[in-house]
Design a protein around this motif. Structure first.
Motif, mmCIF file in Angstrom:
data_model
loop_
_atom_site.group_PDB
_atom_site.id
_atom_site.type_symbol
_atom_site.label_atom_id
_atom_site.label_comp_id
_atom_site.label_asym_id
_atom_site.label_seq_id
_atom_site.Cartn_x
_atom_site.Cartn_y
_atom_site.Cartn_z
ATOM 1 N N ASP A 114 25.949 53.956 59.511
ATOM 2 C CA ASP A 114 27.242 54.422 59.990
ATOM 3 C C ASP A 114 27.035 55.410 61.139
ATOM 4 O O ASP A 114 25.898 55.762 61.491
ATOM 5 C CB ASP A 114 28.089 55.007 58.858
ATOM 6 N N HIS A 125 37.155 54.313 53.166
ATOM 7 C CA HIS A 125 35.929 54.938 52.670
ATOM 8 C C HIS A 125 35.556 56.179 53.484
ATOM 9 O O HIS A 125 34.601 56.871 53.141
ATOM 10 C CB HIS A 125 34.767 53.941 52.685
ATOM 11 N N TYR A 181 22.603 55.460 55.948
ATOM 12 C CA TYR A 181 22.255 54.042 55.799
ATOM 13 C C TYR A 181 22.999 53.457 54.599
ATOM 14 O O TYR A 181 23.003 54.044 53.508
ATOM 15 C CB TYR A 181 20.746 53.917 55.598
ATOM 16 N N TRP A 182 23.648 52.314 54.799
ATOM 17 C CA TRP A 182 24.368 51.605 53.744
ATOM 18 C C TRP A 182 23.648 50.298 53.449
ATOM 19 O O TRP A 182 23.205 49.613 54.377
ATOM 20 C CB TRP A 182 25.781 51.267 54.187
ATOM 21 N N CYS A 183 23.554 49.917 52.187
ATOM 22 C CA CYS A 183 23.023 48.589 51.883
ATOM 23 C C CYS A 183 23.583 48.063 50.576
ATOM 24 O O CYS A 183 24.060 48.819 49.725
ATOM 25 C CB CYS A 183 21.495 48.566 51.865
ATOM 26 N N CYS A 194 26.112 44.319 53.960
ATOM 27 C CA CYS A 194 27.318 44.984 54.432
ATOM 28 C C CYS A 194 27.172 45.307 55.910
ATOM 29 O O CYS A 194 26.058 45.518 56.409
ATOM 30 C CB CYS A 194 27.597 46.251 53.636
ATOM 31 N N ARG A 245 25.210 54.214 49.798
ATOM 32 C CA ARG A 245 25.071 54.965 51.051
ATOM 33 C C ARG A 245 23.974 56.007 50.845
ATOM 34 O O ARG A 245 24.013 56.791 49.897
ATOM 35 C CB ARG A 245 26.389 55.651 51.417
ATOM 36 N N GLY A 270 21.559 45.721 55.071
ATOM 37 C CA GLY A 270 22.134 47.030 55.310
ATOM 38 C C GLY A 270 22.506 47.306 56.752
ATOM 39 O O GLY A 270 22.276 46.495 57.658
ATOM 40 N N LEU A 304 34.351 48.043 56.125
ATOM 41 C CA LEU A 304 33.011 47.643 55.690
ATOM 42 C C LEU A 304 33.117 46.242 55.097
ATOM 43 O O LEU A 304 33.718 46.040 54.035
ATOM 44 C CB LEU A 304 32.476 48.619 54.643
ATOM 45 N N ILE A 316 27.670 48.843 46.723
ATOM 46 C CA ILE A 316 27.111 49.201 48.010
ATOM 47 C C ILE A 316 26.673 50.658 47.914
ATOM 48 O O ILE A 316 27.421 51.505 47.426
ATOM 49 C CB ILE A 316 28.140 49.045 49.144
#
Length: 305
Positions: A205, A282, A210-212, A243, A222, A202, A253, A220
């Motif tokens: 941004d 996105h 948090y993105w993973c 990502c 968020r 992850g 991304l 993916i």
């Protein structure tokens, strides 16, 4: 949950067994990543040129290094990789006494320290640890108790570190002290135990979300700062692995994926498994990756170095 249109493109049909650690190099305008199971570091330039370097040991994470090349976390510890000649030099091996452990995922903080989390010796062994490699090359064990450490990332305000344990089905949050290089107050951030997926690699941004990768569910995720799932981006493969943001404006991304987890029937249905994807439109941007070494960790002191 917010729904938004976005665009997905295959940028490299890499055929990776387990692609991981997509890393945008802003000076080279190139994307690096690794294949953990067919150990290699791979690079795709802005001109479309592709290079691949075989690695002597299994690896899980790479990061930018001041002074040139990359640093990596491997089954034999922290190493320096020089793409000019393909050489690999050991820096420190904090798991030397545990040869079945390996450094799996990591990031550089904004003081130039390389944090990596390792795995245990089996799918149920919580013997993995969180390590901090300092610019003076000293190495410190900061915490332990991970089966398959993953998803390490720092919030843009430098107050929170997220570290996941894929096999335990948990993402943890730590309070992070950037100046002291310390973590405290480890607590659950999100549980995937009841979900049809597990969390993998992850990033954060610029808005502090948090993105993973949600491996085995083709998406993916968020997450907002409280750990609430805010958005899902669906992919054409079921096993995305990590990502990260890249591109000149950090608005792309990049997503790695794996093919080793799939049956022959699944591979036939997912011909792009193991590819590298780019997701655009996105609506958010990332934060610049930091560099390992002394000085301003936002980048090298001499442009082009």
């Amino acid at each position: 949950m917010l729904k938004r249109q976005y665009d997905i493109q295959v940028v490299k049909s890499a055929g990776n067994l387990v692609g991981e650690s997509p890393l945008w190099h802003p000076l080279e305008r190139a994307l690096y990543w690794v294949d953990t199971r067919r150990p290699s570091i791979q690079r795709l330039g802005a001109d479309g040129a592709f290079r691949e370097w075989a690695m002597p040991n299994r690896l899980g994470t790479i990061a930018l290094r001041r002074g040139g090349g990359l640093v990596a976390g491997t089954k034999r510890g922290f190493v320096h990789f020089d793409p000019s000649d393909g050489s690999v030099t050991t820096i420190a091996d904090p798991e030397a006494a545990n040869p079945e452990h390996r450094l799996n995922d990591g990031k550089i903080d904004r003081r130039g320290r390389y944090w990596c989390v390792s795995t245990g010796s089996s799918e149920e062994d919580p013997g993995g640890s969180l390590f901090r490699l300092d610019p003076d090359l000293s190495c410190h064990r900061m915490d332990t108790g991970y089966i398959l450490g993953n998803g390490l990332a720092f919030s843009p305000d430098d107050r929170t570190m997220i570290v996941g344990d894929t096999n335990a089905g948990l993402l943890y949050a730590y309070d992070f002290d950037l100046d002291a290089g310390q973590v405290s107050n480890r607590r659950p951030f999100f549980s995937s135990v009841e979900m049809p997926w597990q969390t993998d690699g992850g990033t954060f941004d610029s808005e502090g979300f948090y993105w993973c990768a949600l491996i085995f569910d083709g998406a993916i995720g968020r997450f907002d700062p409280t750990g609430r799932l805010d958005r899902l981006l669906r992919l054409p493969v079921s096993t995305p692995t990590m990502c990260s943001f890249g591109g000149d404006d950090l608005d792309i991304l990049y997503v790695t994926s794996g093919s080793i987890f799939l049956s022959e029937e699944q591979r036939a249905r997912e011909p792009e498994a193991g590819s590298i994807f780019a997701i655009r439109n996105h609506g958010v941007r990332g934060v610049p990756e930091s560099w390992f070494g002394q000085g301003d960790a936002s980048g090298p002191s001499e442009r082009g170095k």
